[in-house]
Write a protein that holds these residues in place. Structure first.
Motif, PDB file in Angstrom:
ATOM      1  N   ILE A 109       0.843  -1.201   0.000  1.00  0.00           N
ATOM      2  CA  ILE A 109       0.000   0.000   0.000  1.00  0.00           C
ATOM      3  C   ILE A 109       0.878   1.251   0.000  1.00  0.00           C
ATOM      4  N   LEU A 110       1.920   1.243   0.817  1.00  0.00           N
ATOM      5  CA  LEU A 110       2.842   2.382   0.838  1.00  0.00           C
ATOM      6  C   LEU A 110       3.533   2.548  -0.514  1.00  0.00           C
ATOM      7  N   TRP A 111       3.944   1.459  -1.106  1.00  0.00           N
ATOM      8  CA  TRP A 111       4.583   1.476  -2.430  1.00  0.00           C
ATOM      9  C   TRP A 111       3.646   2.141  -3.443  1.00  0.00           C
ATOM     10  N   LEU A 112       2.391   1.757  -3.427  1.00  0.00           N
ATOM     11  CA  LEU A 112       1.404   2.371  -4.325  1.00  0.00           C
ATOM     12  C   LEU A 112       1.243   3.860  -4.035  1.00  0.00           C
ATOM     13  N   GLY A 113       1.098   4.198  -2.759  1.00  0.00           N
ATOM     14  CA  GLY A 113       0.887   5.597  -2.398  1.00  0.00           C
ATOM     15  C   GLY A 113       2.043   6.488  -2.784  1.00  0.00           C
ATOM     16  N   TRP A 114       3.238   5.901  -2.860  1.00  0.00           N
ATOM     17  CA  TRP A 114       4.430   6.695  -3.183  1.00  0.00           C
ATOM     18  C   TRP A 114       4.389   7.260  -4.605  1.00  0.00           C
TER      19      TRP A 114
END
Length: 443
Positions: free
Chosen positions: A250-255
């Motif tokens: 999820i963090l990877w996507l949000g980045w």
């Protein structure tokens, strides 16, 4: 009128298609005058809700990396810190961060005070605050997400032994004053920006700030009970690596919103091409960090370590955040890989120093943030190593001193650490009276 024009064009094309095509190629297509304003605002809104999704990523990552008796506490902290950031960035932080050239102390302290104000309902182009740029609402929304991210970084480091309300009070100070003030020095046109300090999307302005605040808190708070016995570090495995992995993705996507949105413009061919380049470089750095941690843990420990791989990916993302535009894909991968290496070496180094960082936020956000800020000089010819170092040191000194003052006041006034018995039993029951996994608890 429009129908008539289209009919004439169609008739012309039928009568002399070669001429019509030549005329079409020679004349530039008409671009609506509102397009830059609309597309820039759209970039901020899309980037903003992607960065908002990172709040879910932090919540899942932390819920997976703490022990089951503290999961509800981490989830509560993440919902509360984001909500408080939204309120206090509106009340104080936004105008403190963006003085728009109006300074009380030139380049250091904003002269604009009070709550943020959006544009009126149903404005025309003439009524927009900045028609050449973007809507105020989209800018506020986008910048708020960065502010909230800074507070999320602190939450994981101090998990499993900090009281809820003192942590939330610190969050208010961090999001209302500490983060916006130092961000104004770069992104608000302050003295760091004037001296040429470069930080595209916040390796220092966001991630290192959260890391410095977390490190200061960890030193004052102390390690968890039983974490260190003499020179030995006692492993305290997290409750759910599936949640931690989900949080990382999820963090990877949000980045992509974090870095891509920081282009701050989508109204031209060049801007859109640059946004796409940033997306690709951001992804490459995350992959580099994950693979570097995977290979290095296999080499050092004879078995890959999933938690190191997850944090390696995040460190790669932090590393590329200061300059995701100018590197090539290969260089982005290498920059991210160094972040992954940093995690594998810094995590045990912190344990040797008896600094207890539950989720690994200090190596990921602080140390990789420093590396990423320095790495700007590798690909951006406008960057100066001395200036980058100066920016890192200035922000570090300010955040550490300000955070220490707040933490020490809270410790003296309310206490910041739970009682020993409550820490042993878990903060879910001690602080909240509810458990994340009640069916697995002793009856």
């Amino acid at each position: 009128m429009r129908k008539s024009t289209l009919s004439l064009a169609a008739i012309s094309a039928l009568a002399a298609p070669g001429v019509a095509l030549a005329q079409e190629a020679a004349a530039p297509a008409a671009v609506p005058t509102d397009s830059v304003f609309i597309l820039n605002s759209l970039l901020f809104l899309i980037g903003g809700f992607l960065v908002f999704w990172m709040a879910a990523g932090f919540a899942m990552l932390e819920a997976g990396l703490v022990r089951s008796k503290n999961v509800t506490m981490q989830l509560t902290k993440n919902v509360a810190l984001f909500s408080l950031a939204a309120i206090f960035f509106y009340l104080i932080g936004y105008n403190l961060m963006y003085p728009l050239g109006t300074w009380s102390i030139d380049g250091v302290l904003s002269g604009v005070w009070g709550p943020g104000v959006l544009e009126a309902v149903g404005i025309t182009a003439e009524q927009a605050d900045d028609y050449s740029y973007a809507s105020t609402g989209s800018d506020f929304f986008f910048q708020l997400m960065f502010c909230a991210t800074t507070a999320s970084i602190v939450s994981g480091t101090l998990a499993e032994r900090i009281k809820l309300w003192p942590f939330l009070i610190f969050t208010i100070v961090l999001t209302a004053v500490i983060y916006p003030l130092q961000a104004s020095w770069k992104w608000g046109g302050g003295f760091l920006d004037e001296m040429g300090f470069l930080d595209f999307a916040g390796s220092t302005v966001v991630h290192s700030v959260g890391g410095w605040a977390a490190l200061t808190g960890a030193l004052i708070l102390g390690p968890r009970l039983g974490k260190y016995k003499g020179d030995k570090t006692i492993p305290m495995p997290g409750s759910n690596l599936a949640l931690a992995t989900l949080g990382t993705f999820i963090l990877w996507l949000g980045w992509f919103g974090f870095n891509g949105g920081s282009q701050l413009a989508m109204g031209s061919v060049g801007d859109v091409a640059d946004v796409s380049r940033i997306f690709a470089n951001t992804n490459a750095a995350a992959a580099g960090g994950a693979v570097a941690a995977l290979l290095l843990t296999q080499l050092l420990f004879k078995k890959p370590d999933l938690t190191m791989v997850l944090n390696g990916a995040l460190a790669g993302l932090v590393s590329i955040t200061a300059e995701p535009l100018t590197p090539s894909l290969g260089m982005s991968t290498l920059i991210g890989a160094v972040g992954g290496v940093i995690v594998v070496f810094v995590v045990p180094m912190l344990d040797k120093m008896k600094i207890d960082d539950v989720v690994g936020a200090i190596p990921v956000h602080l140390v990789a943030g420093i590396w990423g800020t320095l790495a700007v000089v590798l690909t951006n010819p406008d960057a100066s190593l001395i200036t980058q170092l100066t920016g890192i040191v200035v922000v570090a000194l300010f955040v550490v001193i300000a955070s220490a003052v707040v933490w020490l006041i809270l410790r003296a006034v309310t206490g910041i650490r739970v009682d020993e018995e409550d820490e042993i039993n878990g903060l879910d029951m001690a602080e909240l009276g509810m458990e994340a996994y009640p069916e697995f608890s002793p009856s």
